[in-house]
Design a protein around this motif. Structure first.
Motif, PDB file in Angstrom:
ATOM      1  N   ALA A   8       0.839  -1.202   0.000  1.00  0.00           N
ATOM      2  CA  ALA A   8       0.000   0.000   0.000  1.00  0.00           C
ATOM      3  C   ALA A   8       0.865   1.240   0.000  1.00  0.00           C
ATOM      4  N   TRP A   9       1.954   1.222   0.805  1.00  0.00           N
ATOM      5  CA  TRP A   9       2.869   2.383   0.848  1.00  0.00           C
ATOM      6  C   TRP A   9       3.475   2.627  -0.532  1.00  0.00           C
ATOM      7  N   ALA A  10       3.896   1.542  -1.168  1.00  0.00           N
ATOM      8  CA  ALA A  10       4.505   1.683  -2.498  1.00  0.00           C
ATOM      9  C   ALA A  10       3.501   2.263  -3.484  1.00  0.00           C
ATOM     10  N   ASP A  11       2.237   1.833  -3.359  1.00  0.00           N
ATOM     11  CA  ASP A  11       1.203   2.328  -4.277  1.00  0.00           C
ATOM     12  C   ASP A  11       0.994   3.826  -4.098  1.00  0.00           C
ATOM     13  N   LYS A  12       0.938   4.277  -2.830  1.00  0.00           N
ATOM     14  CA  LYS A  12       0.714   5.701  -2.591  1.00  0.00           C
ATOM     15  C   LYS A  12       1.945   6.522  -2.968  1.00  0.00           C
ATOM     16  N   ARG A  16       2.164   9.668  -5.622  1.00  0.00           N
ATOM     17  CA  ARG A  16       2.767  10.981  -5.412  1.00  0.00           C
ATOM     18  C   ARG A  16       3.885  11.233  -6.407  1.00  0.00           C
ATOM     19  N   ASP A  17       4.666  10.184  -6.677  1.00  0.00           N
ATOM     20  CA  ASP A  17       5.742  10.340  -7.664  1.00  0.00           C
ATOM     21  C   ASP A  17       5.189  10.708  -9.030  1.00  0.00           C
ATOM     22  N   LYS A  18       4.028  10.116  -9.368  1.00  0.00           N
ATOM     23  CA  LYS A  18       3.419  10.407 -10.663  1.00  0.00           C
ATOM     24  C   LYS A  18       3.040  11.886 -10.753  1.00  0.00           C
ATOM     25  N   VAL A  20       4.394  14.372  -9.015  1.00  0.00           N
ATOM     26  CA  VAL A  20       5.626  15.165  -9.072  1.00  0.00           C
ATOM     27  C   VAL A  20       6.209  15.134 -10.471  1.00  0.00           C
ATOM     28  N   GLN A  21       6.183  13.944 -11.129  1.00  0.00           N
ATOM     29  CA  GLN A  21       6.698  13.850 -12.491  1.00  0.00           C
ATOM     30  C   GLN A  21       5.881  14.714 -13.444  1.00  0.00           C
ATOM     31  N   GLN A  22       4.532  14.736 -13.264  1.00  0.00           N
ATOM     32  CA  GLN A  22       3.691  15.597 -14.095  1.00  0.00           C
ATOM     33  C   GLN A  22       4.069  17.055 -13.889  1.00  0.00           C
ATOM     34  N   TRP A  23       4.321  17.420 -12.636  1.00  0.00           N
ATOM     35  CA  TRP A  23       4.684  18.807 -12.349  1.00  0.00           C
ATOM     36  C   TRP A  23       6.018  19.156 -12.986  1.00  0.00           C
ATOM     37  N   LEU A  24       7.006  18.255 -12.876  1.00  0.00           N
ATOM     38  CA  LEU A  24       8.313  18.509 -13.483  1.00  0.00           C
ATOM     39  C   LEU A  24       8.193  18.651 -14.989  1.00  0.00           C
ATOM     40  N   SER A  25       7.334  17.812 -15.605  1.00  0.00           N
ATOM     41  CA  SER A  25       7.133  17.900 -17.046  1.00  0.00           C
ATOM     42  C   SER A  25       6.533  19.248 -17.431  1.00  0.00           C
ATOM     43  N   LEU A  26       5.580  19.700 -16.612  1.00  0.00           N
ATOM     44  CA  LEU A  26       4.958  21.003 -16.876  1.00  0.00           C
ATOM     45  C   LEU A  26       5.967  22.132 -16.697  1.00  0.00           C
ATOM     46  N   GLU A  27       6.844  22.008 -15.693  1.00  0.00           N
ATOM     47  CA  GLU A  27       7.878  23.020 -15.493  1.00  0.00           C
ATOM     48  C   GLU A  27       8.777  23.123 -16.726  1.00  0.00           C
ATOM     49  N   GLN A  28       9.127  21.960 -17.316  1.00  0.00           N
ATOM     50  CA  GLN A  28       9.966  21.961 -18.508  1.00  0.00           C
ATOM     51  C   GLN A  28       9.230  22.593 -19.680  1.00  0.00           C
ATOM     52  N   GLN A  29       7.937  22.246 -19.825  1.00  0.00           N
ATOM     53  CA  GLN A  29       7.146  22.838 -20.902  1.00  0.00           C
ATOM     54  C   GLN A  29       7.001  24.342 -20.705  1.00  0.00           C
ATOM     55  N   SER A 195      -2.839  13.919  -2.020  1.00  0.00           N
ATOM     56  CA  SER A 195      -3.197  13.900  -3.430  1.00  0.00           C
ATOM     57  C   SER A 195      -3.289  12.458  -3.902  1.00  0.00           C
ATOM     58  N   GLU A 196      -4.448  12.086  -4.444  1.00  0.00           N
ATOM     59  CA  GLU A 196      -4.653  10.734  -4.943  1.00  0.00           C
ATOM     60  C   GLU A 196      -5.103  10.782  -6.401  1.00  0.00           C
ATOM     61  N   ASP A 197      -5.158   9.618  -7.040  1.00  0.00           N
ATOM     62  CA  ASP A 197      -5.488   9.576  -8.465  1.00  0.00           C
ATOM     63  C   ASP A 197      -6.856  10.180  -8.758  1.00  0.00           C
ATOM     64  N   ASP A 198      -7.795  10.037  -7.825  1.00  0.00           N
ATOM     65  CA  ASP A 198      -9.142  10.573  -8.053  1.00  0.00           C
ATOM     66  C   ASP A 198      -9.347  11.936  -7.407  1.00  0.00           C
ATOM     67  N   GLY A 199      -8.255  12.609  -7.035  1.00  0.00           N
ATOM     68  CA  GLY A 199      -8.360  13.964  -6.504  1.00  0.00           C
ATOM     69  C   GLY A 199      -7.811  14.062  -5.087  1.00  0.00           C
ATOM     70  N   TRP A 200      -7.892  15.269  -4.530  1.00  0.00           N
ATOM     71  CA  TRP A 200      -7.427  15.478  -3.150  1.00  0.00           C
ATOM     72  C   TRP A 200      -8.439  14.873  -2.193  1.00  0.00           C
ATOM     73  N   GLN A 201      -7.957  14.085  -1.220  1.00  0.00           N
ATOM     74  CA  GLN A 201      -8.850  13.403  -0.288  1.00  0.00           C
ATOM     75  C   GLN A 201      -8.436  13.681   1.151  1.00  0.00           C
ATOM     76  N   TRP A 202      -9.452  13.871   2.003  1.00  0.00           N
ATOM     77  CA  TRP A 202      -9.228  14.001   3.446  1.00  0.00           C
ATOM     78  C   TRP A 202      -9.580  12.683   4.120  1.00  0.00           C
ATOM     79  N   HIS A 203      -8.716  12.207   5.022  1.00  0.00           N
ATOM     80  CA  HIS A 203      -8.955  10.967   5.763  1.00  0.00           C
ATOM     81  C   HIS A 203      -8.894  11.291   7.259  1.00  0.00           C
ATOM     82  N   PHE A 204      -9.957  10.939   7.949  1.00  0.00           N
ATOM     83  CA  PHE A 204     -10.043  11.268   9.373  1.00  0.00           C
ATOM     84  C   PHE A 204      -9.339  10.208  10.221  1.00  0.00           C
ATOM     85  N   GLY A 205      -8.736  10.660  11.319  1.00  0.00           N
ATOM     86  CA  GLY A 205      -8.013   9.767  12.216  1.00  0.00           C
ATOM     87  C   GLY A 205      -8.153  10.234  13.653  1.00  0.00           C
ATOM     88  N   ASP A 206      -7.235   9.782  14.503  1.00  0.00           N
ATOM     89  CA  ASP A 206      -7.330  10.114  15.929  1.00  0.00           C
ATOM     90  C   ASP A 206      -5.984  10.570  16.489  1.00  0.00           C
TER      91      ASP A 206
END
Length: 239
Positions: A8-12, A16-18, A20-29, A195-206
C-alpha cells in the motif's frame, strides 16, 4: 491505526511520484514555452512593422505610377506570404499554450484546496476568447503558485466535512502539494489529506494531539521540538 503495509505504501508513493513527475514535465514545458514566446514576440512585432512599412510603400507606388503594376504585384505576393507565415506561427503558439492549460486543468482536482482556490482566482479574469498572451500569463501564474506552494510548509484555516456531514473549521498544515494534516482547535477532529489519483482526499483519524503540537510549533506558540506526525499508509491512518 493500521499496520505497516509495504504494497500500500509503495502504491501511494507511486501516486505521489506520478504527480511530481507531471509537475516537473509542466515546469519543462513552461520554460520552453516561455523562452519560445519571448523569442517569437519581438520577431512577430518586427515583422508586423515591416509589413506596415511595405504597405505604405505599396500605396506610394500605386499613387505615383500606373506602370509599376508588376512591382506592386511582387510586393503584394511577398506581403501575403509573410502574413500567412505569421498567422501560422500565431496558431501554433496558441495551440501549445492551450495544451498547457488543458494539462493544468487536468491536475487541478489533485491539488491542495488552497492551491485550487488560488488557481481558480487566476482563471476568473480569463475570457473564452482570450488572446495567446493572456492564456500564457495565466498558465505561468498557476505554475509559479504551484512551485511556491510545493517548496514550503504552509498553514491554512479552512472547513472540512466530517463523515457525518458536519462542517468543521480546522487548521491545515501542508507539506508541499501532496500531503497535509488537519486538526480542530481542541484536537478532537483530525486527520490527513493527500493527493490521490481521483483527486485530493481528506482521511479522518485520531492523532489530533500530535498534529495540534505540530501546528503550535509552526505558529511559534510552542518551543521548537520534533513532533512525530501520523502517516497514512492505506485507507486508514497510521504512523
Amino acid at each position: 491505526m493500521s499496520a505497516l503495509a509495504l504494497p500500500a505504501w509503495a502504491d501511494k508513493a507511486q501516486s505521489r511520484d506520478k504527480l511530481v513527475q507531471q509537475w516537473l514535465s509542466l515546469e519543462q514545458q513552461k520554460a520552453a514555452l516561455q523562452s519560445d514566446w519571448q523569442q517569437q514576440k519581438p520577431v512577430l512585432a518586427q515583422r508586423m512593422t515591416l509589413l506596415e512599412a511595405e504597405k505604405q510603400q505599396l500605396q506610394t507606388l500605386l499613387a505615383n505610377s500606373q506602370q509599376g503594376s508588376s512591382q506592386v504585384q511582387v510586393k503584394r505576393a511577398e506581403m501575403l506570404a509573410q502574413q500567412s507565415e505569421l498567422e501560422q506561427q500565431q496558431v501554433s503558439a496558441r495551440l501549445q499554450v492551450k495544451q498547457l492549460n488543458a494539462q493544468l486543468d487536468g491536475l487541478t482536482s489533485r491539488l491542495p484546496p488552497p492551491l485550487q482556490t488560488a488557481w481558480a482566482q487566476e482563471q476568473e479574469g480569463l475570457s473564452d476568447d482570450a488572446d495567446t498572451s493572456a492564456l500564457l500569463q495565466v498558465a505561468l501564474a498557476k505554475l509559479e503558485k504551484l512551485y511556491t506552494f510545493d517548496s514550503r510548509v504552509s498553514l491554512y484555516e479552512m472547513p472540512v466535512t466530517t463523515p457525518t456531514g458536519q462542517q468543521v473549521l480546522v487548521k491545515q498544515l501542508y507539506l508541499g502539494i501532496t500531503t497535509a494534516w488537519f486538526v480542530s482547535p481542541d484536537g478532537a477532529i483530525s486527520g490527513q489529506g493527500r493527493s490521490e489519483d481521483d483527486g485530493w482526499q481528506w482521511h479522518f483519524g485520531d492523532q489530533g494531539q500530535a498534529i495540534l503540537r505540530a501546528v503550535e510549533v509552526f505558529e511559534k506558540k510552542r518551543q521548537a521540538e520534533l513532533v512525530p506526525m501520523p502517516v497514512l499508509l492505506s485507507t486508514g491512518a497510521g504512523r
